[in-house]
Scaffold this motif. Structure first.
Motif, PDB file in Angstrom:
ATOM      1  N   LEU A 106      39.056 -70.348 -14.894  1.00  0.00           N
ATOM      2  CA  LEU A 106      39.503 -69.032 -14.483  1.00  0.00           C
ATOM      3  C   LEU A 106      38.336 -68.088 -14.744  1.00  0.00           C
ATOM      4  O   LEU A 106      37.515 -68.345 -15.639  1.00  0.00           O
ATOM      5  N   TRP A 107      38.216 -67.017 -14.003  1.00  0.00           N
ATOM      6  CA  TRP A 107      37.140 -66.061 -14.243  1.00  0.00           C
ATOM      7  C   TRP A 107      37.653 -64.635 -14.118  1.00  0.00           C
ATOM      8  O   TRP A 107      38.651 -64.368 -13.461  1.00  0.00           O
ATOM      9  N   THR A 108      36.943 -63.743 -14.777  1.00  0.00           N
ATOM     10  CA  THR A 108      37.154 -62.309 -14.654  1.00  0.00           C
ATOM     11  C   THR A 108      35.797 -61.677 -14.412  1.00  0.00           C
ATOM     12  O   THR A 108      34.828 -61.985 -15.102  1.00  0.00           O
ATOM     13  N   MET A 109      35.723 -60.822 -13.421  1.00  0.00           N
ATOM     14  CA  MET A 109      34.504 -60.093 -13.074  1.00  0.00           C
ATOM     15  C   MET A 109      34.783 -58.605 -13.276  1.00  0.00           C
ATOM     16  O   MET A 109      35.759 -58.076 -12.752  1.00  0.00           O
ATOM     17  N   ILE A 110      33.933 -57.953 -14.040  1.00  0.00           N
ATOM     18  CA  ILE A 110      34.042 -56.516 -14.261  1.00  0.00           C
ATOM     19  C   ILE A 110      32.785 -55.888 -13.678  1.00  0.00           C
ATOM     20  O   ILE A 110      31.671 -56.221 -14.099  1.00  0.00           O
ATOM     21  N   VAL A 111      32.958 -55.007 -12.717  1.00  0.00           N
ATOM     22  CA  VAL A 111      31.814 -54.386 -12.048  1.00  0.00           C
ATOM     23  C   VAL A 111      31.968 -52.869 -12.127  1.00  0.00           C
ATOM     24  O   VAL A 111      33.019 -52.323 -11.786  1.00  0.00           O
ATOM     25  N   ARG A 112      30.894 -52.215 -12.586  1.00  0.00           N
ATOM     26  CA  ARG A 112      30.875 -50.746 -12.656  1.00  0.00           C
ATOM     27  C   ARG A 112      29.902 -50.231 -11.598  1.00  0.00           C
ATOM     28  O   ARG A 112      28.851 -50.833 -11.354  1.00  0.00           O
ATOM     29  N   PHE A 113      30.242 -49.087 -11.017  1.00  0.00           N
ATOM     30  CA  PHE A 113      29.433 -48.474  -9.974  1.00  0.00           C
ATOM     31  C   PHE A 113      28.950 -47.107 -10.434  1.00  0.00           C
ATOM     32  O   PHE A 113      29.653 -46.409 -11.173  1.00  0.00           O
ATOM     33  N   ASP A 114      27.750 -46.715  -9.979  1.00  0.00           N
ATOM     34  CA  ASP A 114      27.260 -45.375 -10.299  1.00  0.00           C
ATOM     35  C   ASP A 114      27.889 -44.361  -9.334  1.00  0.00           C
ATOM     36  O   ASP A 114      28.740 -44.709  -8.505  1.00  0.00           O
ATOM     37  N   GLU A 115      27.449 -43.123  -9.408  1.00  0.00           N
ATOM     38  CA  GLU A 115      28.041 -42.041  -8.628  1.00  0.00           C
ATOM     39  C   GLU A 115      27.884 -42.219  -7.125  1.00  0.00           C
ATOM     40  O   GLU A 115      28.670 -41.678  -6.340  1.00  0.00           O
ATOM     41  N   VAL A 116      26.858 -42.944  -6.689  1.00  0.00           N
ATOM     42  CA  VAL A 116      26.631 -43.128  -5.252  1.00  0.00           C
ATOM     43  C   VAL A 116      27.071 -44.503  -4.767  1.00  0.00           C
ATOM     44  O   VAL A 116      26.820 -44.878  -3.623  1.00  0.00           O
ATOM     45  N   GLY A 117      27.729 -45.262  -5.637  1.00  0.00           N
ATOM     46  CA  GLY A 117      28.307 -46.528  -5.214  1.00  0.00           C
ATOM     47  C   GLY A 117      27.422 -47.748  -5.347  1.00  0.00           C
ATOM     48  O   GLY A 117      27.692 -48.780  -4.748  1.00  0.00           O
ATOM     49  N   ARG A 118      26.373 -47.659  -6.165  1.00  0.00           N
ATOM     50  CA  ARG A 118      25.548 -48.834  -6.438  1.00  0.00           C
ATOM     51  C   ARG A 118      26.061 -49.539  -7.684  1.00  0.00           C
ATOM     52  O   ARG A 118      26.556 -48.902  -8.614  1.00  0.00           O
ATOM     53  N   ILE A 119      25.927 -50.852  -7.715  1.00  0.00           N
ATOM     54  CA  ILE A 119      26.357 -51.640  -8.870  1.00  0.00           C
ATOM     55  C   ILE A 119      25.408 -51.378 -10.027  1.00  0.00           C
ATOM     56  O   ILE A 119      24.191 -51.539  -9.890  1.00  0.00           O
ATOM     57  N   CYS A 120      25.967 -50.983 -11.176  1.00  0.00           N
ATOM     58  CA  CYS A 120      25.129 -50.765 -12.357  1.00  0.00           C
ATOM     59  C   CYS A 120      25.475 -51.725 -13.496  1.00  0.00           C
ATOM     60  O   CYS A 120      24.681 -51.881 -14.425  1.00  0.00           O
ATOM     61  N   LEU A 121      26.642 -52.382 -13.414  1.00  0.00           N
ATOM     62  CA  LEU A 121      27.025 -53.388 -14.395  1.00  0.00           C
ATOM     63  C   LEU A 121      27.829 -54.461 -13.685  1.00  0.00           C
ATOM     64  O   LEU A 121      28.743 -54.150 -12.911  1.00  0.00           O
ATOM     65  N   TYR A 122      27.470 -55.713 -13.952  1.00  0.00           N
ATOM     66  CA  TYR A 122      28.174 -56.860 -13.387  1.00  0.00           C
ATOM     67  C   TYR A 122      28.380 -57.816 -14.544  1.00  0.00           C
ATOM     68  O   TYR A 122      27.426 -58.367 -15.087  1.00  0.00           O
ATOM     69  N   ARG A 123      29.622 -57.962 -14.960  1.00  0.00           N
ATOM     70  CA  ARG A 123      29.925 -58.773 -16.142  1.00  0.00           C
ATOM     71  C   ARG A 123      30.913 -59.865 -15.766  1.00  0.00           C
ATOM     72  O   ARG A 123      31.956 -59.588 -15.185  1.00  0.00           O
ATOM     73  N   MET A 124      30.575 -61.132 -16.083  1.00  0.00           N
ATOM     74  CA  MET A 124      31.433 -62.278 -15.798  1.00  0.00           C
ATOM     75  C   MET A 124      31.942 -62.890 -17.098  1.00  0.00           C
ATOM     76  O   MET A 124      31.197 -63.012 -18.066  1.00  0.00           O
ATOM     77  N   HIS A 125      33.210 -63.265 -17.078  1.00  0.00           N
ATOM     78  CA  HIS A 125      33.825 -63.979 -18.190  1.00  0.00           C
ATOM     79  C   HIS A 125      34.446 -65.242 -17.615  1.00  0.00           C
ATOM     80  O   HIS A 125      35.225 -65.169 -16.659  1.00  0.00           O
ATOM     81  N   GLU A 126      34.087 -66.373 -18.176  1.00  0.00           N
ATOM     82  CA  GLU A 126      34.596 -67.664 -17.733  1.00  0.00           C
ATOM     83  C   GLU A 126      34.900 -68.501 -18.971  1.00  0.00           C
ATOM     84  O   GLU A 126      34.659 -68.067 -20.095  1.00  0.00           O
ATOM     85  N   ASP A 127      35.377 -69.702 -18.767  1.00  0.00           N
ATOM     86  CA  ASP A 127      35.719 -70.611 -19.863  1.00  0.00           C
ATOM     87  C   ASP A 127      34.437 -71.266 -20.372  1.00  0.00           C
ATOM     88  O   ASP A 127      33.954 -72.234 -19.800  1.00  0.00           O
ATOM     89  N   THR A 128      33.890 -70.741 -21.455  1.00  0.00           N
ATOM     90  CA  THR A 128      32.619 -71.253 -21.974  1.00  0.00           C
ATOM     91  C   THR A 128      32.743 -72.687 -22.474  1.00  0.00           C
ATOM     92  O   THR A 128      31.806 -73.467 -22.346  1.00  0.00           O
ATOM     93  N   ALA A 129      33.871 -73.051 -23.029  1.00  0.00           N
ATOM     94  CA  ALA A 129      34.053 -74.436 -23.494  1.00  0.00           C
ATOM     95  C   ALA A 129      34.013 -75.401 -22.309  1.00  0.00           C
ATOM     96  O   ALA A 129      33.391 -76.468 -22.391  1.00  0.00           O
ATOM     97  N   ALA A 130      34.641 -75.038 -21.204  1.00  0.00           N
ATOM     98  CA  ALA A 130      34.614 -75.892 -20.013  1.00  0.00           C
ATOM     99  C   ALA A 130      33.211 -75.966 -19.433  1.00  0.00           C
ATOM    100  O   ALA A 130      32.763 -77.036 -18.993  1.00  0.00           O
ATOM    101  N   LEU A 131      32.492 -74.854 -19.443  1.00  0.00           N
ATOM    102  CA  LEU A 131      31.114 -74.853 -18.942  1.00  0.00           C
ATOM    103  C   LEU A 131      30.238 -75.760 -19.797  1.00  0.00           C
ATOM    104  O   LEU A 131      29.512 -76.607 -19.273  1.00  0.00           O
ATOM    105  N   GLU A 132      30.313 -75.599 -21.106  1.00  0.00           N
ATOM    106  CA  GLU A 132      29.469 -76.403 -22.005  1.00  0.00           C
ATOM    107  C   GLU A 132      29.835 -77.863 -21.919  1.00  0.00           C
ATOM    108  O   GLU A 132      28.960 -78.737 -22.015  1.00  0.00           O
ATOM    109  N   ALA A 133      31.103 -78.211 -21.725  1.00  0.00           N
ATOM    110  CA  ALA A 133      31.502 -79.613 -21.544  1.00  0.00           C
ATOM    111  C   ALA A 133      30.898 -80.163 -20.261  1.00  0.00           C
ATOM    112  O   ALA A 133      30.393 -81.299 -20.240  1.00  0.00           O
ATOM    113  N   ALA A 134      30.928 -79.404 -19.178  1.00  0.00           N
ATOM    114  CA  ALA A 134      30.356 -79.860 -17.917  1.00  0.00           C
ATOM    115  C   ALA A 134      28.846 -79.998 -17.998  1.00  0.00           C
ATOM    116  O   ALA A 134      28.243 -80.839 -17.315  1.00  0.00           O
TER     117      ALA A 134
END
Length: 139
Positions: A106-134
Motif C-alpha cells: 500500500l502507498w501514500t503520497m503527500i504532495v505540496r504545491f507552491d503558490e503558482v502550482g509547482r510541486i515543492c514537496l513529494y513524499r512517499m510512504h510504503e511498506d519498508t519491511a516488504a521493500l527490504e524483503a524484496a
C-alpha cells in the motif's frame, strides 16, 4: 480553481516519471523541490531512502527507481485535495530487478504545491519491511 490545476500537474508529473521523462517532470517542480521516501535519513542499503533536494537530485532519485524496479501496477484508490496539498492512497506491485522478487505495498503520497502550482514537496510512504524483503536486505 487551484485544486484542479494541482491535480492535473501531479497527474502529468507521475506520467512523465513513469515514461522516464525526467526533465519534463522536473519542470513541474520548484528548483528546491524535496523528494522524501520513508524518512529524511539516507540508507546505504536502500539508496532510494532519504531526502533528495533539488531538481538534479530528484532526477537522480527517479533514475535510481527505474534502475531498481521493473514497474508493474501503481494504482490510486483515493485522494484528499485542497489548494496546497494532495494526499493520494493506493497499491503497487513492482519487481526488484536484482532479485526478481515482487514488492507489493500500500502507498501514500503527500504532495505540496507552491503558490503558482509547482510541486515543492513529494513524499512517499510504503511498506519498508516488504521493500527490504524484496531487496533481500536483513537488518
Amino acid at each position: 480553481m487551484q485544486t484542479t490545476a494541482n491535480t492535473q500537474t501531479l497527474d502529468q508529473f507521475v506520467a512523465h516519471v513513469f515514461a522516464e521523462e525526467y526533465k519534463q517532470a522536473m519542470m513541474l517542480c520548484t528548483t528546491d523541490v524535496k523528494f522524501v521516501v520513508f524518512r529524511n535519513q539516507s540508507d546505504h542499503q536502500v539508496p532510494i531512502y532519504g531526502a533528495h533536494i533539488g531538481q538534479a537530485a530528484g532526477t537522480l532519485f527517479f533514475k535510481n527507481l527505474a534502475q531498481l524496479f521493473e514497474f508493474g501496477t501503481f494504482e490510486m484508490d483515493d485522494s484528499i485535495e485542497n489548494d496546497h496539498y494532495i494526499v493520494r492512497f493506493g497499491e503497487l506491485a513492482h519487481t526488484v530487478k536484482r532479485t526478481g522478487d515482487v514488492f507489493n505495498s500500500l502507498w501514500t503520497m503527500i504532495v505540496r504545491f507552491d503558490e503558482v502550482g509547482r510541486i515543492c514537496l513529494y513524499r512517499m510512504h510504503e511498506d519498508t519491511a516488504a521493500l527490504e524483503a524484496a531487496l533481500h536486505i536483513s537488518r
